[in-house]
Design a protein around this motif. Structure first.
Motif, PDB file in Angstrom:
ATOM      1  N   THR A  57       0.818  -1.213   0.000  1.00 48.69           N
ATOM      2  CA  THR A  57       0.000   0.000   0.000  1.00 48.69           C
ATOM      3  C   THR A  57       0.853   1.266   0.000  1.00 48.69           C
ATOM      4  O   THR A  57       0.580   2.224  -0.735  1.00 48.69           O
TER       5      THR A  57
ATOM      6  N   ALA B  26      -6.399   8.671  -2.230  1.00 52.60           N
ATOM      7  CA  ALA B  26      -6.956   7.525  -1.497  1.00 52.60           C
ATOM      8  C   ALA B  26      -7.874   6.698  -2.396  1.00 52.60           C
ATOM      9  O   ALA B  26      -7.776   5.463  -2.432  1.00 52.60           O
TER      10      ALA B  26
ATOM     11  N   ILE C  43      -8.601   3.036  -0.820  1.00 52.57           N
ATOM     12  CA  ILE C  43      -8.845   3.191   0.614  1.00 52.57           C
ATOM     13  C   ILE C  43      -9.476   4.564   0.860  1.00 52.57           C
ATOM     14  O   ILE C  43      -9.685   5.315  -0.090  1.00 52.57           O
ATOM     15  N   LYS C  44      -9.778   4.862   2.098  1.00 52.05           N
ATOM     16  CA  LYS C  44     -10.314   6.174   2.431  1.00 52.05           C
ATOM     17  C   LYS C  44      -9.176   7.115   2.855  1.00 52.05           C
ATOM     18  O   LYS C  44      -8.136   6.660   3.337  1.00 52.05           O
TER      19      LYS C  44
ATOM     20  N   SER D 150      -6.911   6.825   6.010  1.00 51.64           N
ATOM     21  CA  SER D 150      -5.971   5.695   6.057  1.00 51.64           C
ATOM     22  C   SER D 150      -4.597   6.074   5.510  1.00 51.64           C
ATOM     23  O   SER D 150      -3.585   5.467   5.872  1.00 51.64           O
TER      24      SER D 150
ATOM     25  N   TYR E 189      -2.948   8.508   6.242  1.00 53.15           N
ATOM     26  CA  TYR E 189      -2.118   9.111   7.283  1.00 53.15           C
ATOM     27  C   TYR E 189      -1.455   8.079   8.186  1.00 53.15           C
ATOM     28  O   TYR E 189      -0.671   8.429   9.058  1.00 53.15           O
ATOM     29  N   LYS E 190      -1.781   6.795   7.984  1.00 57.01           N
ATOM     30  CA  LYS E 190      -1.034   5.736   8.676  1.00 57.01           C
ATOM     31  C   LYS E 190       0.289   5.474   7.940  1.00 57.01           C
ATOM     32  O   LYS E 190       1.209   4.881   8.491  1.00 57.01           O
ATOM     33  N   HIS E 191       0.353   5.909   6.677  1.00 58.49           N
ATOM     34  CA  HIS E 191       1.551   5.645   5.859  1.00 58.49           C
ATOM     35  C   HIS E 191       2.421   6.887   5.694  1.00 58.49           C
ATOM     36  O   HIS E 191       3.644   6.797   5.705  1.00 58.49           O
TER      37      HIS E 191
END
Lengths: 206, 206
Positions: free
Chosen positions: B3, B29, B34-35, B38, B40-42
């Motif tokens: 991802t 996204a 994805i939304k 999500s 911002y986790k990467h």
DNA sequence: GTCTATAAGAAGATAGAC
DNA sequence: GTCTATCTTCTTATAGAC
């Protein structure tokens, strides 16, 4: 100064520096010296300002093209200019052209804005190609064809000669657009290029 | 697919089409599937995604430059390649180079993104000039210098020859970037240009 | 034509459940 | 690692007074 005109001026400056999407109407207003809502008395939207710039751009372009055709469709005026073309005169013309396009405020901003926005729609892509590829090549090809007929230059494909003459000049100009500090270096290369081009393609009759 | 990697891939595609400021994290996204939150986790921000793309770009560029220097600093490998350089082989090389840079997905997107963002800061300006002006010219100048030493080409300024060889190719490539429909026309011109260049600068010994 | 106030919505980013 | 819900800020644009 006319506010409506000044808005276009400020907007063009900002668009040429940051691109349409990174400029906010508040910034345009600030540059003009008014508040954002006042802009909407002159243009109905941000997009409308952009379109007005494009219209002005096209108008100037058409005017320029018309001027060139009047003087250049049969290369009458230019034929006079280049009747006794020497290497030094070619260098002068090359540097003159280069300096004008590089330093003329409008030319410079239009070019940068188009560069940034050239992929955003088909119309802009075409406008860019017309202005910075097809038209200059058409003009210079005609000129070179004339010089060949006069025996001033070797018999060869004038379209390709125009490409080989123009492309290096254009490329050097883009370097200066990005890195103005390199102007002297580019001017040196430009002069060398024109002299070498002239020497390489010089007719055998002299 | 990873991802984190796919985010860069989608972002690069969008940035190369619209420019950084006209792309929204929601669009990235969506492309990834994805939304937005999500993402911002990467990466910790939109700017962070852009920087990661630039890092990858620089890494590839340095790798490429290192490869070229290994093979090309004294032009050993290339000297073998071009020992028996003919016009047809030069055409093949020109078209091969042109087609690779025009169609390689990464090259193409990188180039368009840099084109759009080249004025947004000094670092990007320099990166652009390095990649699309200084490095190609340095490499081709070395090659041409070698060919001159071998008597395959006329004695002349190799730097300017490189400019006259490369600039038309680059200019034709930018036309195709804007207007892919013109690829055939540009390929024709490219071939004519290379043949004419080769003819013009061909050594007198053959 | 310019202003202040403000609506309306978009966009970047975070919190916390799963 | 992804989601829904939400926050905050920014941004375009309008309303209406002067």
């Amino acid at each position: 100064m006319d506010t409506k005109k000044k808005i276009l001026d400020v907007a063009l400056t900002l668009f040429s520096e940051k691109g349409y999407g990174n400029v906010y109407v508040g910034q345009i207003a600030e540059g003009v010296g008014i508040k954002a809502p006042s802009l909407y008395k002159h243009y109905k939207s941000k997009q409308d300002i952009f379109n007005a710039i494009l219209d002005e751009m096209r108008e100037r372009y058409n005017q320029k093209a018309a001027d060139l055709n009047m003087n250049g469709s049969d290369y009458l005026a230019d034929s006079e200019l280049y009747k006794n073309v020497s290497e030094d005169e070619l260098v002068k013309m090359g540097i003159g052209l280069f300096s004008f396009f590089l330093h003329d405020e409008y030319e410079c901003k239009f070019r940068k804005m188009l560069t940034i926005e050239q992929f955003s729609d088909r119309e802009l892509s075409k406008l860019f190609s017309d202005q910075y590829f097809d038209e200059p090549l058409k003009y210079q090809s005609g000129l070179l064809h004339f010089l060949i007929m006069q025996g001033k230059m070797k018999e060869d494909d004038a379209d390709i000669m125009a490409l080989q003459f123009f492309a290096p000049i254009y490329l050097l100009m883009t370097v200066c657009d990005r890195q103005p500090k390199r102007e002297k270096e580019c001017l040196r290369k430009l002069e060398k290029h024109v002299r070498q081009f002239s020497r390489i393609y010089k007719g055998d009759d002299k």
